[in-house]
Design a protein around this motif. Sequence first.
Motif, mmCIF file in Angstrom:
data_model
loop_
_atom_site.group_PDB
_atom_site.id
_atom_site.type_symbol
_atom_site.label_atom_id
_atom_site.label_comp_id
_atom_site.label_asym_id
_atom_site.label_seq_id
_atom_site.Cartn_x
_atom_site.Cartn_y
_atom_site.Cartn_z
ATOM 1 N N HIS A 100 -8.527 17.561 -152.237
ATOM 2 C CA HIS A 100 -9.325 18.461 -151.412
ATOM 3 C C HIS A 100 -9.144 19.888 -151.936
ATOM 4 O O HIS A 100 -8.040 20.406 -151.955
ATOM 5 C CB HIS A 100 -8.849 18.369 -149.960
ATOM 6 C CG HIS A 100 -9.765 19.032 -148.988
ATOM 7 N ND1 HIS A 100 -10.291 18.379 -147.910
ATOM 8 C CD2 HIS A 100 -10.269 20.282 -148.940
ATOM 9 C CE1 HIS A 100 -11.078 19.198 -147.232
ATOM 10 N NE2 HIS A 100 -11.069 20.373 -147.846
ATOM 11 N N GLU A 141 -17.919 23.170 -145.753
ATOM 12 C CA GLU A 141 -17.076 22.047 -146.128
ATOM 13 C C GLU A 141 -17.996 20.940 -146.583
ATOM 14 O O GLU A 141 -18.958 20.616 -145.885
ATOM 15 C CB GLU A 141 -16.256 21.602 -144.920
ATOM 16 C CG GLU A 141 -15.046 20.799 -145.285
ATOM 17 C CD GLU A 141 -15.029 19.458 -144.607
ATOM 18 O OE1 GLU A 141 -14.548 19.375 -143.474
ATOM 19 O OE2 GLU A 141 -15.502 18.487 -145.228
ATOM 20 N N MET A 142 -17.773 20.393 -147.758
ATOM 21 C CA MET A 142 -18.725 19.401 -148.268
ATOM 22 C C MET A 142 -18.067 18.502 -149.305
ATOM 23 O O MET A 142 -16.985 18.787 -149.807
ATOM 24 C CB MET A 142 -19.917 20.119 -148.891
ATOM 25 C CG MET A 142 -19.541 20.907 -150.138
ATOM 26 S SD MET A 142 -20.833 22.036 -150.625
ATOM 27 C CE MET A 142 -20.619 23.349 -149.452
ATOM 28 N N GLN A 143 -18.748 17.404 -149.603
ATOM 29 C CA GLN A 143 -18.352 16.558 -150.721
ATOM 30 C C GLN A 143 -18.743 17.291 -152.002
ATOM 31 O O GLN A 143 -19.806 17.912 -152.055
ATOM 32 C CB GLN A 143 -19.104 15.219 -150.669
ATOM 33 C CG GLN A 143 -18.865 14.406 -149.406
ATOM 34 C CD GLN A 143 -17.475 13.818 -149.370
ATOM 35 O OE1 GLN A 143 -16.918 13.483 -150.402
ATOM 36 N NE2 GLN A 143 -16.895 13.702 -148.189
ATOM 37 N N THR A 144 -17.910 17.205 -153.016
ATOM 38 C CA THR A 144 -18.280 17.900 -154.252
ATOM 39 C C THR A 144 -19.444 17.201 -154.951
ATOM 40 O O THR A 144 -20.146 17.813 -155.739
ATOM 41 C CB THR A 144 -17.086 17.957 -155.232
ATOM 42 O OG1 THR A 144 -16.540 16.658 -155.331
ATOM 43 C CG2 THR A 144 -16.057 18.935 -154.776
ATOM 44 N N ASP A 159 -12.533 15.857 -154.608
ATOM 45 C CA ASP A 159 -13.455 14.976 -153.918
ATOM 46 C C ASP A 159 -14.231 15.748 -152.857
ATOM 47 O O ASP A 159 -15.410 15.533 -152.656
ATOM 48 C CB ASP A 159 -12.688 13.840 -153.232
ATOM 49 C CG ASP A 159 -11.829 13.086 -154.237
ATOM 50 O OD1 ASP A 159 -12.383 12.634 -155.252
ATOM 51 O OD2 ASP A 159 -10.603 12.985 -154.014
ATOM 52 N N ARG A 160 -13.509 16.632 -152.176
ATOM 53 C CA ARG A 160 -14.142 17.438 -151.140
ATOM 54 C C ARG A 160 -13.683 18.874 -151.311
ATOM 55 O O ARG A 160 -12.648 19.140 -151.912
ATOM 56 C CB ARG A 160 -13.723 16.935 -149.757
ATOM 57 C CG ARG A 160 -14.788 16.023 -149.158
ATOM 58 C CD ARG A 160 -14.538 15.719 -147.707
ATOM 59 N NE ARG A 160 -13.156 15.549 -147.345
ATOM 60 C CZ ARG A 160 -12.688 15.915 -146.150
ATOM 61 N NH1 ARG A 160 -13.474 16.498 -145.263
ATOM 62 N NH2 ARG A 160 -11.416 15.706 -145.852
ATOM 63 N N GLU A 190 -7.028 11.731 -151.226
ATOM 64 C CA GLU A 190 -8.150 12.547 -151.715
ATOM 65 C C GLU A 190 -7.625 13.840 -152.327
ATOM 66 O O GLU A 190 -6.509 14.286 -152.031
ATOM 67 C CB GLU A 190 -9.146 12.869 -150.598
ATOM 68 C CG GLU A 190 -8.702 13.964 -149.657
ATOM 69 C CD GLU A 190 -9.846 14.553 -148.830
ATOM 70 O OE1 GLU A 190 -11.013 14.310 -149.177
ATOM 71 O OE2 GLU A 190 -9.562 15.254 -147.852
ATOM 72 N N THR A 229 -13.363 22.768 -149.229
ATOM 73 C CA THR A 229 -13.541 23.655 -148.081
ATOM 74 C C THR A 229 -13.571 25.074 -148.619
ATOM 75 O O THR A 229 -12.689 25.462 -149.379
ATOM 76 C CB THR A 229 -12.385 23.497 -147.073
ATOM 77 O OG1 THR A 229 -12.428 22.176 -146.539
ATOM 78 C CG2 THR A 229 -12.475 24.503 -145.957
#
Lengths: 431, 521
Positions: free
Chosen positions: B33, B221-224, B208-209, B31, B211
């Motif tokens: 991040h 903190e989340m999924q984009t 993808d994610r 991923e 923080t």
Amino acid sequence: MTATTAPVNTSLGAYAARRERRKTIAYGIFFLLVALAIALLFVRNSAPGMESTFKLNPTTKEKVVPLGDLVLPTQAALIVLAGIVSVIGLYQLVKGFKRAVIVLGIVALLFVFAFLIWAVRGKSINLLGILTFTVAAATPIAFGAMSGVMCERSGVVNIAIEGMMLTGAMVAVVFASISGSLWLGLLGAVISAGLLGVFLAVLAIHFRVDQIIAGTAINIFALGITSFISQRFLQPTPALNSGGVFAKIAIPWLSQIPIIGPVFFNQSIIIYILFATVIAIHFMLFYTRWGLRTRAVGEHPRAADTLGVNVFKIRYINVIIGGMIAGVGGAYFTIGSVGRFDEAITAGKGFIGLAAMIFGRWTPLGAYGASLIFGFSDALQARLQVLGKTQVPIPSEWLLILPYLVTMIVLAGVVGKTVAPAADGKPYIKD
Amino acid sequence: MAPVLELRNITKQFPGVLANDHINLTLEEGEIHALLGENGAGKSTLMNILYGLYSPDEGEILIHGQATKISGPTDAIRQGIGMVHQHFMLVPVLTVAENVMLGEESTRGLVLDRKKVAAKIRDLSQRHGLEVDPDIKVENLSVGVRQRVEIIKVLYRSANILILDEPTAVLTPQEADDLFGILRSLRDQGVSIIFISHKLREVLDLADRVTVIRRGRVVGEMQTAGASQAMLAELMVGRQVALTVDKETATAGETVLSFENLKVLDNRLHVAVDDASLEVRAGEILGVAGVQGNGQTELVEALTGLRTVQDGKVFIAGQDVTNASPRKITECGVSHIPEDRQEDGLVLSFPIYDNLIINTYYRPPFAKGMVVNEKAIVGQADGLIEEFDIRTPSAAVPVSNLSGGNQQKVIVARELNRPIKLLIANQPTRGLDVGSIEFIHQQLVHKRDEGAAVLLVSAELDEIMGLADRIAVIFKGKFTAVVDADEVSKEQVGLMMAGNSLEEALANAPKRTSKERDIVT
């Protein structure tokens, strides 16, 4: 500054070309001036019929393939030389050489040659002797330069070479006198100068003291302590100051090659150590892991650090080895040539070594080449004094400053922009 | 399956600052991040802990589920962590192969095995689309290619965790796109990537994610996929942020700055600005767009009296100021926000109040005859600190102790507190966080609205698109086009920055859409 007649819309290429052209012309004019100098200074002050004799055989009875003397008709030879230089100048002016700096070197060489022909007009001089002395005189300078290359390639400026050599010179003779072994004397010199290297390294790397000041302190300390020991102990007890000298060693085969043999291969062991050192540093610096790390640390220590290279360790080791090399150079002054120690015997050769390092662009081979140039000016100065005032109407004091004059001219003029290692002299701070 | 990397409760205290406060972060295999935060939020501290440069006071690091200690860069590399630093860690005079192998050299006996390393580099280049010649010296490479070398360095050490610290800061838009392509392809091959940034658009585009950290703490903190720029900006700054610059249409007045056929040399005496002509009018912001190193630095230095003009003329408010002294130019009503605030903008060891009068010290009320009037100097400083919101305990603090954003505010305060006719701002927001950028953008627009002419030089295309009324594109020292900002799209300007002509750019890139001006971070 700017040519007002220049077209307004100058493209990048055209502008650069114009600058290039101006430089080409400047070189050309300079070469023509050199030709003129040869004509006015030398040709005019010589008479037809005079001959200049250069002896090419060693004065000692060594086995060398014998060569005839080189005898030149003084005035004719000078006219030919002036002619060659003016042709070079004209060609440079009209067309321009691709690598003008190299041509500049050749012209300088021709000028020196012309000077020599004129200086020995009607007499003879042993050219081989001058060259042999050149190699000898270049030796301590080259050791200094190698010491500088080792330190500065890793990013530490070592201005203390002079002091390290001075210490090495004294320790060598004292150790040799006491122990009766020249090799122990040499070892003593290496260790003592290596210890000064440790001292410099601790100050410069660990305590981040300004490296010029740290080096100057070491120089002053070395001058003081060696003068003190000399006056207090060596002068009252001459037995402490007579260690003997390494004998010349003729290398089989190589020493019999005409000119090159006696000049390079019939010398003191210390000079052979120098040859080995120059080659070893060249190999080490450009072909080994250690060299790659050393160069990286001297250019961009943080980059090396992020890849796990220990910047401090590399610098410590290089500076200490640099000190040891300076120690060998110091030993040459005493047990390599005259056999005794006198106050301030190094006479600034360590500093000239630094100049040679810069002139040689921080490369071992280049620095050795530069050392030979300085050694040659030293040898020339000595021989010209022997020839006497009527031959060379220049006061001997002026001749004595010749090597230093060459140093300054080289540093100020010919070298121009050289690029030192980017992190040279800058302490590394790991945060 | 355990995540590739997990940081648990990482805490790091520096004297006076809690840089990291119980930070948790997980990185899954394959991923990208993003780690998003303002400058000084603690991103770099966290990554330095991960790379073994700092040791955490508290907390643990798990790699593939195993608790581990990282004692230094060598250790980090051994555990498969590789880092591409914001300031490239390359030795310019060494070749690509030498840079790549440094610290992990291949040798045959004593001798470096350059051939073997070169072959491995070619192999990596081919596999990942990172084209580069292993035998060329790094100093001859463009910034974009240098970054490829940095990535190759990491892959050469077989890293499977790749950290990139603000990788796009120095790239052109096209180079950034290339980089994103490479990173996506690396991800698809199983490399896990931590992408540090404060640029919202990039984070949403690539990661993808995400923080988000603020003042040393994880604040989200989340999924984009479900995130928006406004939302991330608010998390990052802690308040609502204006992402658009609020500005009216310019009402340009008479010409304030003009130069004709300007020619300027760089430090190596090569032509840097070549036959450049331009006019900047009162009440407009003229943006100079260009990739770094196309003569912007030399142009600004020539206009402000810091570099010799070789050819051509410079006029400010009708007065010929070609090769005039910086003081004379300042006294014509010119303010200058220099490119490198620490090198040219401030005397770092001086206190704030001295830095604020460094161009007016000789005038009353700061000078009384030969002596300085300390009271007036400190008094003015206190006022400006208040007005420009410089965060500092006192005016006597050396500016070296301030954060980048606050240092820049000191310069802005000094330059904008007097009435001016012309403001020359070179990269005014480089390296600053969203909050400071917003502030400085407002100041630029404010000066424009007061009737000053503003020459804004920026390598950030978003900044130019967001602020400029007209855009001049500079390429290899020449202005290739001067256009109204409303008439071109970002892509079109990007193409011109890469050397295309206006016609080519208009033909080959999508046209401007109405939302072009929206985003400036």
